[in-house]
Design a protein around this motif. Structure first.
Motif, short mmCIF file in Angstrom:
data_model
loop_
_atom_site.label_atom_id
_atom_site.label_comp_id
_atom_site.label_asym_id
_atom_site.label_seq_id
_atom_site.Cartn_x
_atom_site.Cartn_y
_atom_site.Cartn_z
N GLY A 45 0.83 -1.18 0.19
CA GLY A 45 -0.01 0.69 -0.17
C GLY A 45 0.95 1.35 -0.17
N THR A 46 2.36 0.82 -0.03
CA THR A 46 2.94 2.13 -0.29
C THR A 46 3.09 2.74 -1.73
OG1 THR A 46 3.67 1.45 2.12
CG2 THR A 46 5.02 3.46 1.27
N VAL A 47 3.24 4.25 -1.66
CA VAL A 47 3.43 4.99 -2.69
C VAL A 47 3.59 5.23 -2.85
CG1 VAL A 47 2.41 6.16 -4.77
CG2 VAL A 47 1.04 4.10 -4.19
N VAL A 48 5.22 5.88 -3.63
CA VAL A 48 6.22 6.90 -3.65
C VAL A 48 6.54 7.70 -5.27
CG1 VAL A 48 8.62 8.14 -3.05
CG2 VAL A 48 7.47 6.24 -2.13
N VAL A 49 5.45 9.00 -5.41
CA VAL A 49 5.46 9.50 -6.19
C VAL A 49 7.17 10.53 -6.09
CG1 VAL A 49 4.73 11.29 -8.15
CG2 VAL A 49 3.47 9.75 -7.09
N PHE A 50 7.30 10.38 -8.08
CA PHE A 50 8.49 11.63 -8.15
C PHE A 50 8.65 11.90 -9.26
CE2 PHE A 50 12.18 8.41 -6.30
CZ PHE A 50 11.25 7.42 -5.89
N ASP A 51 8.69 13.67 -8.78
CA ASP A 51 8.02 14.40 -9.84
C ASP A 51 7.01 14.64 -10.13
OD1 ASP A 51 10.97 14.93 -9.42
OD2 ASP A 51 11.52 14.47 -11.93
N THR A 52 6.65 15.35 -10.23
CA THR A 52 5.17 16.40 -10.44
C THR A 52 4.39 16.59 -12.49
OG1 THR A 52 5.17 18.49 -9.40
CG2 THR A 52 4.66 16.63 -8.42
N GLY A 53 5.74 17.08 -12.71
CA GLY A 53 5.79 17.70 -14.29
C GLY A 53 4.64 19.18 -13.91
N PHE A 54 5.38 19.60 -15.38
CA PHE A 54 4.38 20.86 -15.72
C PHE A 54 2.50 20.17 -16.15
CE2 PHE A 54 6.51 19.51 -19.84
CZ PHE A 54 5.48 19.92 -21.06
N ALA A 55 1.91 21.54 -16.40
CA ALA A 55 1.12 22.44 -16.48
C ALA A 55 0.41 22.56 -18.33
CB ALA A 55 0.33 23.18 -15.96
N ARG A 56 -0.71 22.02 -18.69
CA ARG A 56 -1.06 21.83 -19.70
C ARG A 56 -0.48 22.92 -20.03
NH1 ARG A 56 -4.67 18.17 -21.87
NH2 ARG A 56 -5.48 17.41 -20.10
N GLU A 57 -1.30 23.88 -19.85
CA GLU A 57 -0.80 26.26 -20.52
C GLU A 57 0.40 25.84 -20.72
OE1 GLU A 57 -1.89 25.40 -17.79
OE2 GLU A 57 -1.47 26.74 -16.31
N LEU A 58 2.03 25.78 -20.48
CA LEU A 58 2.77 24.67 -20.77
C LEU A 58 3.47 24.75 -21.13
CD1 LEU A 58 4.48 25.33 -17.00
CD2 LEU A 58 4.14 27.33 -18.62
N ALA A 59 2.58 23.28 -22.44
CA ALA A 59 3.41 22.72 -23.80
C ALA A 59 3.27 23.85 -24.47
CB ALA A 59 2.21 21.91 -23.55
N ALA A 60 2.19 24.09 -25.07
CA ALA A 60 1.96 25.17 -26.83
C ALA A 60 3.42 25.80 -26.62
CB ALA A 60 0.82 25.24 -27.42
N PRO A 61 3.19 26.57 -25.85
CA PRO A 61 4.79 27.75 -26.32
C PRO A 61 6.37 27.10 -25.78
CG PRO A 61 3.20 28.23 -24.31
CD PRO A 61 2.66 26.90 -24.36
N ARG A 62 6.15 26.42 -25.46
CA ARG A 62 7.54 25.40 -26.12
C ARG A 62 7.27 24.67 -27.19
NH1 ARG A 62 7.09 27.30 -20.72
NH2 ARG A 62 8.56 27.71 -19.68
N GLY A 63 6.39 24.43 -27.93
CA GLY A 63 6.33 23.20 -28.97
C GLY A 63 5.87 22.28 -28.58
N ALA A 64 5.43 21.79 -27.16
CA ALA A 64 5.28 20.45 -26.85
C ALA A 64 4.16 20.13 -27.26
CB ALA A 64 5.66 20.50 -24.86
N THR A 65 3.46 18.68 -26.65
CA THR A 65 2.12 17.96 -26.53
C THR A 65 2.29 17.61 -25.99
OG1 THR A 65 2.74 17.48 -29.40
CG2 THR A 65 0.87 16.44 -28.12
N TYR A 66 1.42 17.84 -25.61
CA TYR A 66 0.30 17.54 -23.54
C TYR A 66 -0.46 17.00 -23.94
CZ TYR A 66 -0.44 18.62 -19.00
OH TYR A 66 0.01 18.08 -17.50
N GLU A 67 -0.30 15.45 -23.70
CA GLU A 67 -1.12 14.10 -24.10
C GLU A 67 -1.98 14.35 -22.72
OE1 GLU A 67 2.54 11.14 -24.50
OE2 GLU A 67 2.15 12.02 -26.39
#
Ligand SMILES: [Zn+2]
Length: 262
Positions: A45-67
């Motif tokens: 039952g123990t979960v450890v997450v590594f990192d939280t990513g970036f928000a959707r609105e940051l993708a387009a200005p950087r040319g990234a595709t947010y899935e």
């Protein structure tokens, strides 16, 4: 033993080799896509997450595709972000520390050196500040004042079988993690190695301390028992191809970096 997963939330297929390597040994500036992941380790039952990513609105200005949001990606492997109690923030760059609001019940594990770096004099230099977003850092400061932060100074083992390692280099307090699994150690490099090619000694262009970057490659491989294939780079598109899908219908979304829990 831990199960370890990588989940993908965005990609940028418009990037080229010159974006990702300092040394340009050839004149062939070929396409060089980059993928964006977060990672999770689960044992019972123990979960450890590594990192939280970036928000959707940051993708387009950087040319990234947010899935999908990182929380949606984690949901695909049965992890409810709102219920997660522990999140390791490997470093405070925008593509790793931008989504802490999706983890309202988590404590955030950070290195002393990264908090000092992101809130100190180095941020007066545009070159060093570039990968940080003020709102991400202030959200982390808010989490600190809310009592939701765990500081580490160097290596630590907050959970048996998960060793956090301060590598530094790319960012002052960058952490990687070595996780024990039934099939041996899995080393989550995060941005201590963006790509497998990077591990061969070809640094990514964002650098705080080049000596730490280069010695970090050696440490990652050593921690992986000498096998670079057991190091999981932070942004390599091949991660999603080399490892088995985390389950039916998750091809291209989530991969299992370890053997099944035992
Ligand atoms: Zn990154």
């Amino acid at each position: 033993m831990w199960e370890v997963f990588a989940v993908k939330y965005a990609e940028n297929t418009g990037r080229r080799r010159r974006n990702h390597f300092i040394v340009q040994d050839d004149l062939h500036d070929t396409p060089h896509p980059i993928f964006y992941y977060v990672w999770a380790a689960r044992r019972g039952g123990t979960v450890v997450v590594f990192d939280t990513g970036f928000a959707r609105e940051l993708a387009a200005p950087r040319g990234a595709t947010y899935e999908r949001t990182p929380a949606e990606a984690l949901a695909a492997i049965g992890i409810d972000a709102a219920s997660v109690r522990d999140v390791v923030i490997t470093h405070f760059h925008y593509d790793h520390a931008g989504g802490i609001a999706a983890f309202p019940n988590a404590r955030f594990h950070v290195q002393d050196a990264e908090m000092a770096y992101a809130t100190g004099r180095c941020m007066l230099h545009a070159h060093l500040k570039k990968p940080f977003i003020c709102e991400d850092v202030t959200a982390l400061v808010r989490a600190l004042y809310d009592g939701r932060m765990v500081f580490h100074d160097g290596d630590a083992e907050p959970w048996p079988g998960i060793r956090l390692m301060r590598i530094g280099g790319h960012s002052a307090g960058l952490m990687s993690a070595r996780i024990d699994t039934a099939e041996g150690p899995v080393v989550l490099a995060s941005d201590a190695a963006h790509f497998w090619e990077t591990l061969a000694g070809e640094p990514f262009p964002i650098v705080y301390d080049m000596r730490a970057v280069l010695e970090g490659y050696q440490r990652l491989i050593r921690e992986a028992g000498g096998d670079p294939n057991r190091v999981v780079p932070g942004h390599d598109p091949a991660v999603i191809r080399r490892y088995p899908s985390a389950g039916p219908g998750l091809e291209g979304v989530a991969v299992r970096l370890s053997g099944p829990a035992s």
